[in-house]
Structure formats: C-alpha cells, structure tokens
Design a protein around this motif. Structure first.
Motif, short mmCIF file in Angstrom:
data_model
loop_
_atom_site.label_atom_id
_atom_site.label_comp_id
_atom_site.label_asym_id
_atom_site.label_seq_id
_atom_site.Cartn_x
_atom_site.Cartn_y
_atom_site.Cartn_z
N GLU A 1 0.80 -1.22 0.00
CA GLU A 1 0.00 0.00 0.00
C GLU A 1 0.83 1.28 0.00
O GLU A 1 0.29 2.38 0.09
N LEU A 2 2.16 1.18 -0.11
CA LEU A 2 2.98 2.38 -0.30
C LEU A 2 2.61 2.96 -1.66
O LEU A 2 2.57 2.23 -2.65
N ILE A 3 2.32 4.24 -1.69
CA ILE A 3 1.89 4.89 -2.93
C ILE A 3 2.98 5.85 -3.39
O ILE A 3 3.37 6.75 -2.65
N GLU A 4 3.48 5.63 -4.61
CA GLU A 4 4.42 6.55 -5.23
C GLU A 4 3.60 7.47 -6.12
O GLU A 4 2.77 7.01 -6.91
N LEU A 5 3.84 8.78 -6.00
CA LEU A 5 3.03 9.77 -6.71
C LEU A 5 3.90 10.65 -7.60
O LEU A 5 5.03 10.96 -7.24
N GLU A 6 3.34 11.03 -8.72
CA GLU A 6 3.98 12.01 -9.60
C GLU A 6 2.87 12.83 -10.26
O GLU A 6 2.22 12.37 -11.19
N ALA A 7 2.68 14.03 -9.74
CA ALA A 7 1.63 14.90 -10.27
C ALA A 7 2.25 15.94 -11.20
O ALA A 7 3.33 16.46 -10.93
N LYS A 8 1.54 16.22 -12.29
CA LYS A 8 1.97 17.24 -13.25
C LYS A 8 0.76 18.10 -13.55
O LYS A 8 -0.28 17.59 -14.01
N TYR A 9 0.89 19.41 -13.29
CA TYR A 9 -0.22 20.34 -13.48
C TYR A 9 0.33 21.75 -13.50
O TYR A 9 1.55 21.94 -13.53
N ALA A 10 -0.53 22.75 -13.48
CA ALA A 10 -0.08 24.14 -13.48
C ALA A 10 -1.06 24.99 -12.68
O ALA A 10 -2.21 24.61 -12.48
N PHE A 11 -0.55 26.14 -12.23
CA PHE A 11 -1.44 27.14 -11.63
C PHE A 11 -1.15 28.50 -12.23
O PHE A 11 -0.07 28.74 -12.78
N GLU A 12 -2.15 29.37 -12.15
CA GLU A 12 -2.01 30.73 -12.63
C GLU A 12 -2.13 31.68 -11.44
O GLU A 12 -3.10 31.59 -10.67
N THR A 13 -1.15 32.56 -11.28
CA THR A 13 -1.18 33.50 -10.16
C THR A 13 -2.22 34.59 -10.42
O THR A 13 -2.66 34.79 -11.56
N ASP A 14 -2.59 35.29 -9.37
CA ASP A 14 -3.58 36.36 -9.50
C ASP A 14 -3.14 37.45 -10.47
O ASP A 14 -3.97 38.15 -11.04
N ASP A 15 -1.81 37.58 -10.67
CA ASP A 15 -1.33 38.61 -11.61
C ASP A 15 -0.98 38.03 -12.98
O ASP A 15 -0.30 38.66 -13.79
N GLY A 16 -1.46 36.80 -13.27
CA GLY A 16 -1.39 36.27 -14.63
C GLY A 16 -0.21 35.38 -14.98
O GLY A 16 -0.12 34.92 -16.12
N ALA A 17 0.69 35.10 -14.06
CA ALA A 17 1.82 34.22 -14.36
C ALA A 17 1.36 32.76 -14.33
O ALA A 17 0.59 32.36 -13.46
#
Length: 166
Positions: free
Chosen positions: A77-93
């Motif tokens: 039950e050991l879980i290896e994770l690799e997440a890939k995503y993005a976020f946008e800052t309030d000033d558009g970056a």
C-alpha cells in the motif's frame, strides 16, 4: 578504521547540522474520478485528474483545470506519486508544477482513502518534493530554490503545504 556511530534520531548534539524550512503557500488541488490501469507488474497504476483548485499564501492564484496525479500502489500500500499540473497566479503568471512523493500509512486507513472515506491526515505519511517552472520574472525564485511539502488527501481534493528549504 574509525568507528561509525549509528544513527540516533533522538540525538541533540549541538554540532548536528540543522536543515530549516519556511512555509510559503498551500496548493489545494481539486481532483476528479480515479482511473485505474490495473495491476501492471510493479503495482496498481492509477491516474487521478486535477480539475482545478487554488493557491493561497505568499503566492495566490488558481490551479488550472488540467493535469493529473500518476500513482503506483505497491503491494504493501505504499503509494508513489507524480503529479503534473499548473497554476495561474492572480497577476497572470503561469507556473508549471511537477510534484513527486509518497504516501504511506496503516493499510486499513489507506484503503479508506481509496474509497473516498475521511481519514485524519496526521495518521498518514504524505510528503512530496514539488518543482516549479515559469517564464515570469517575478516568480523565477520558485526555480532557484528547493521545496518540500506535507500533504493531505481528502475525497475531492489534495491539500499541499509547500515549504522552502532554507
């Protein structure tokens, strides 16, 4: 040959090196339904879509509605994770995120999490190492530092507290 001292987790020698971190921000990533590729020979492969969320703290913004967490659940039950995503800052970056880590705890509690049932996050070891990429000058410091995170899995979201290694 010099004697090797065994590791002592309760050691309080004054000359021990100290590693310090500083809390920076929290990413709350909302997640969709789990997709399973089944047992692949190395464990159960799961893909969990990231469908939105928010960033709050020294950086504020929104998690963009794409990306996923790619997991392998080992027989113990050991879980290896690799997440890939993005976020946008309030000033558009736009900031791209790759977050690798692991989640582990008592098997019965991990199975409850898999079923979407609530579990006290303090009972699960869930740590990650997020890396960030951006072309926005204001946030280049994210690429010039190492970060570690403590996370908690809930039925509809993952909450990731990001700390800068000083």
């Amino acid at each position: 040959m010099p004697a090797v001292r065994p590791f002592n987790p309760t050691s309080s020698r004054s000359n021990d090196p100290i590693l310090e971190t500083r809390y920076v921000f929290t990413i709350t990533a909302r997640i969709g339904d789990v997709v399973s590729a089944g047992e692949t020979g190395i464990g159960v492969r799961r893909i969990i879509p990231i469908i939105g969320g928010e960033v709050r703290g020294a950086i504020n913004g929104k998690v963009l509605p794409f990306g996923a967490d790619f997991q392998v659940i080992r027989p113990n039950e050991l879980i290896e994770l690799e997440a890939k995503y993005a976020f946008e800052t309030d000033d558009g970056a736009v900031v791209y995120v790759e977050n690798k880590g692991m989640r582990f705890g008592p098997v019965d509690l991990l199975q409850k999490l898999k079923r979407g049932e609530p579990v006290d996050p303090a009972l699960i070891y869930f740590r990650t190492v997020p890396k960030f990429e951006t072309g926005h000058e204001k946030y280049r410091w994210l690429m010039q530092n190492i970060f570690v995170a403590s996370a908690a899995r809930h039925a509809d979201r993952v909450v990731i507290d990001v700390h800068q290694v000083m």
